[in-house]
Enzyme design. Structure first.
Site, PDB file in Angstrom:
ATOM      1  N   LEU A 122      73.734   4.804 -18.714  1.00  0.00           N
ATOM      2  CA  LEU A 122      74.412   4.576 -17.431  1.00  0.00           C
ATOM      3  C   LEU A 122      73.527   3.807 -16.466  1.00  0.00           C
ATOM      4  CD1 LEU A 122      75.834   8.185 -17.111  1.00  0.00           C
ATOM      5  CD2 LEU A 122      77.212   6.118 -17.413  1.00  0.00           C
ATOM      6  N   GLY A 123      72.239   3.988 -16.617  1.00  0.00           N
ATOM      7  CA  GLY A 123      71.330   3.279 -15.729  1.00  0.00           C
ATOM      8  C   GLY A 123      69.902   3.691 -15.982  1.00  0.00           C
ATOM      9  N   SER A 126      63.652   4.857 -11.642  1.00  0.00           N
ATOM     10  CA  SER A 126      62.229   4.574 -11.506  1.00  0.00           C
ATOM     11  C   SER A 126      61.422   5.288 -12.588  1.00  0.00           C
ATOM     12  CB  SER A 126      61.742   5.041 -10.144  1.00  0.00           C
ATOM     13  OG  SER A 126      62.770   4.963  -9.194  1.00  0.00           O
ATOM     14  N   LYS A 145      70.011  12.834 -17.044  1.00  0.00           N
ATOM     15  CA  LYS A 145      68.829  12.059 -16.645  1.00  0.00           C
ATOM     16  C   LYS A 145      67.648  12.593 -17.437  1.00  0.00           C
ATOM     17  CE  LYS A 145      66.384  11.167 -12.286  1.00  0.00           C
ATOM     18  NZ  LYS A 145      66.720  10.999 -10.867  1.00  0.00           N
ATOM     19  N   ASP A 238      66.601   9.545   2.252  1.00  0.00           N
ATOM     20  CA  ASP A 238      66.697   8.269   1.535  1.00  0.00           C
ATOM     21  C   ASP A 238      68.165   7.901   1.295  1.00  0.00           C
ATOM     22  OD1 ASP A 238      65.706   5.960   0.408  1.00  0.00           O
ATOM     23  OD2 ASP A 238      65.358   6.855  -1.561  1.00  0.00           O
TER      24      ASP A 238
HETATM   25  P1  ADP Z   1      66.339   6.424  -9.438  1.00  0.00           P
HETATM   26  O1  ADP Z   1      65.203   6.881 -10.270  1.00  0.00           O
HETATM   27  O2  ADP Z   1      66.248   4.981  -9.061  1.00  0.00           O
HETATM   28  O3  ADP Z   1      66.605   7.313  -8.275  1.00  0.00           O
HETATM   29  P2  ADP Z   1      68.177   7.594 -11.272  1.00  0.00           P
HETATM   30  O4  ADP Z   1      67.195   7.800 -12.358  1.00  0.00           O
HETATM   31  O5  ADP Z   1      68.613   8.800 -10.541  1.00  0.00           O
HETATM   32  O6  ADP Z   1      67.666   6.481 -10.282  1.00  0.00           O
HETATM   33  O7  ADP Z   1      69.459   6.862 -11.851  1.00  0.00           O
HETATM   34  C1  ADP Z   1      69.339   5.619 -12.505  1.00  0.00           C
HETATM   35  C2  ADP Z   1      70.712   5.001 -12.611  1.00  0.00           C
HETATM   36  O8  ADP Z   1      71.547   5.793 -13.431  1.00  0.00           O
HETATM   37  C3  ADP Z   1      71.410   4.891 -11.271  1.00  0.00           C
HETATM   38  O9  ADP Z   1      71.114   3.701 -10.649  1.00  0.00           O
HETATM   39  C4  ADP Z   1      72.865   4.989 -11.656  1.00  0.00           C
HETATM   40  O10 ADP Z   1      73.369   3.714 -11.921  1.00  0.00           O
HETATM   41  C5  ADP Z   1      72.863   5.821 -12.922  1.00  0.00           C
HETATM   42  N1  ADP Z   1      73.235   7.212 -12.629  1.00  0.00           N
HETATM   43  C6  ADP Z   1      72.452   8.150 -12.059  1.00  0.00           C
HETATM   44  N2  ADP Z   1      73.104   9.311 -11.929  1.00  0.00           N
HETATM   45  C7  ADP Z   1      74.345   9.106 -12.428  1.00  0.00           C
HETATM   46  C8  ADP Z   1      75.523   9.932 -12.575  1.00  0.00           C
HETATM   47  N3  ADP Z   1      75.521  11.197 -12.181  1.00  0.00           N
HETATM   48  N4  ADP Z   1      76.622   9.375 -13.116  1.00  0.00           N
HETATM   49  C9  ADP Z   1      76.614   8.084 -13.505  1.00  0.00           C
HETATM   50  N5  ADP Z   1      75.556   7.263 -13.409  1.00  0.00           N
HETATM   51  C10 ADP Z   1      74.430   7.762 -12.885  1.00  0.00           C
END
Ligand code: ADP
Length: 445
Positions: A122-123, A126, A145, A238
């Site tokens: 999904l993404g 950091s 995550k 944030d």
């Molecule tokens: P960061 O470390 O930049 O705060 P995250 O690790 O929390 O970002 O998330 C990375 C990416 O994963 C986000 O930019 C988002 O696109 C995707 N993402 C995070 N949480 C969710 C979720 N609950 N449902 C769908 N996509 C998510």
């Protein structure tokens, strides 16, 4: 999921400690492994305004499953004004009900693969990656995550632990729900509710900007979530478009987009000890969204979140940030002045009431800035109050006629008005918005 630990070694059962063959789970726990009595830790969640919260993790899985299967129920258009009112009132402290968030510690991540089927990425964040995962038993989809603690380093792990700690303690319909946590000596897995439609920032980039009505519901949801946090002495610190996820969205009969948002990323969030009067000192956040008192390294309060809501509302309405500059120094100078401009054709169609809300959200002096609770009660977010205060919005001949239908939630408009075309053009603006704890830190929280 690319996890080198998965399925390679015999698995030690996290529940009875017996060792089983690779890719198999100890039968002691397969059916009941999420039961509260079997997990190592169960944290307490203070849930406010929910009647269905005093349930076990399994029970909640069932509920979410039902919800996902009948996802129409989840859509904001079906949200009645009564439900919206309830959402607005969710900020309160009363009526706490406890919900446990399982925190399962295990030797390796093999058991997770037994529970979930991992799908698309999904993404990437950091410190880790977020992957869509389906619970094999319930077929519920989640966003997991995964953070490699060793790679992330100790300060990142600290932020992650802070995020986990806060997420375990909150429950609000517009704050991302943490279902459970799995932790191995090297990795942390956060099982969160899935936001199918991604970041609000991406939705905005595609649309250009939202209409005033569309923005109203986004800001109402955001205000409700932040009022809830502030009332429970939590400051997010944030808030930005990237940290607002869209669980679901659809275009209604009036061609307006209804988005169901969830506030995420509590890595910089902090609990204020000493109640609403307590002050914070660490300079942190994302420059474009930072309040003047934060960049000035003054003591600041939860009101820094309100400033960020103002920045978000401004961007959502016109597609561009309120302050733009070629350097961080110049940007901070503009923020300190806080002179809001409503130039350009987009602003011509935006009500004075909305502009007034923006000015109240982005008052340079935090003492004069509107609070989250006041924002929720603001006439721009509450059509009834608006009707009483501004009974005139359009002209017919010499008679002023109120077009109240514009102020109703889309779902309630029904036949009241003809479909109106939402202006959704405009070029997407690219933002560089990195969170940071700046070196100006006076004192660690
Ligand atoms: P960061 O470390 O930049 O705060 P995250 O690790 O929390 O970002 O998330 C990375 C990416 O994963 C986000 O930019 C988002 O696109 C995707 N993402 C995070 N949480 C969710 C979720 N609950 N449902 C769908 N996509 C998510």
């Amino acid at each position: 999921m690319a996890d080198s630990d998965f399925g390679k070694k015999p698995t030690k059962c996290p529940y009875c400690s017996s060792t089983s063959q690779k890719n198999t789970l100890c039968t002691c726990s397969y059916k009941t492994r999420l039961s509260p009595v079997l997990v190592v830790e169960m944290s307490q969640t203070s849930s406010i305004g929910h009647s269905d919260v005093s349930v076990s993790s399994e029970r909640r899985n069932e509920q979410v499953f039902t919800k996902n299967k009948t996802s129409a129920k989840d859509l904001p258009s079906q949200t009645s004004s009564v439900e919206r009112k309830a959402s607005q009132q969710q900020w309160g402290r009363g009526n706490f009900t406890e919900v446990k968030v399982p925190h399962i510690r295990m030797d390796n991540g093999a058991a997770i693969q037994e529970i979930y089927t991992f799908g698309r990425i999904l993404g990437k964040g950091s410190f880790g990656v977020v992957i869509e995962a389906t619970n094999k038993e319930t077929e519920t989809k989640w966003a997991i995550k995964k953070v490699n603690k060793e790679k992330a380093g100790s300060s990142a792990v600290k932020l992650l632990e802070r995020e986990v700690d806060i997420l375990k303690s909150v429950r609000h319909e517009h704050i991302i729900h943490l279902e459970q946590v799995f932790e191995t000596p090297t990795k942390m897995y956060l099982v969160m509710e899935l936001c199918e439609d991604g970041e609000l920032k991406k939705v905005l980039e595609r649309k250009g900007h939202f209409s005033e009505n569309e923005a109203r519901w986004i800001i109402q949801s955001l205000a409700s979530a932040i009022a809830y946090l502030h009332n429970n002495d939590i400051v997010h610190r944030d808030l930005k478009l990237e940290n607002i996820m869209v669980k679901s969205s659809f275009i209604d009969a009036n061609n307006e987009m209804n988005v169901n948002i969830k506030v995420t990323d509590f890595g910089l969030a902090v609990r204020k000890h000493g109640g609403s009067e307590a002050m914070l000192q660490t300079t942190c956040g994302t420059p474009m969204y930072m309040a003047p008192e934060v960049i000035n390294a003054h003591d600041y309060s939860q009101q820094c979140d309100i400033w960020s809501i103002g920045v978000i509302m401004y961007i959502v309405l016109c597609g561009e940030p309120p302050f733009m500059a070629s350097s961080e120094e110049k940007l901070f100078e503009l923020i300190r002045k806080g002179e809001l401009r409503f130039d350009g054709p987009v602003w011509d169609s935006i009500s004075d009431c909305a502009k007034s809300v923006l000015k109240q959200l982005m008052k340079v002096d935090p003492a004069h800035r509107i609070t989250a609770k006041e924002l929720l009660d603001n006439q721009w977010l509450t059509p009834t109050a608006y009707e009483e205060t501004f009974p005139v919005t359009s002209k017919k001949g010499n008679t002023d006629v109120l077009d109240m239908s514009r102020l109703l939630p889309a779902a309630l408009k029904g036949e009241l008005e003809k479909p109106s075309v939402t202006s959704s053009h405009g070029k997407a603006t690219k933002y560089t918005a990195k969170s940071a704890v700046l070196p100006r830190t006076k004192k660690k929280l």
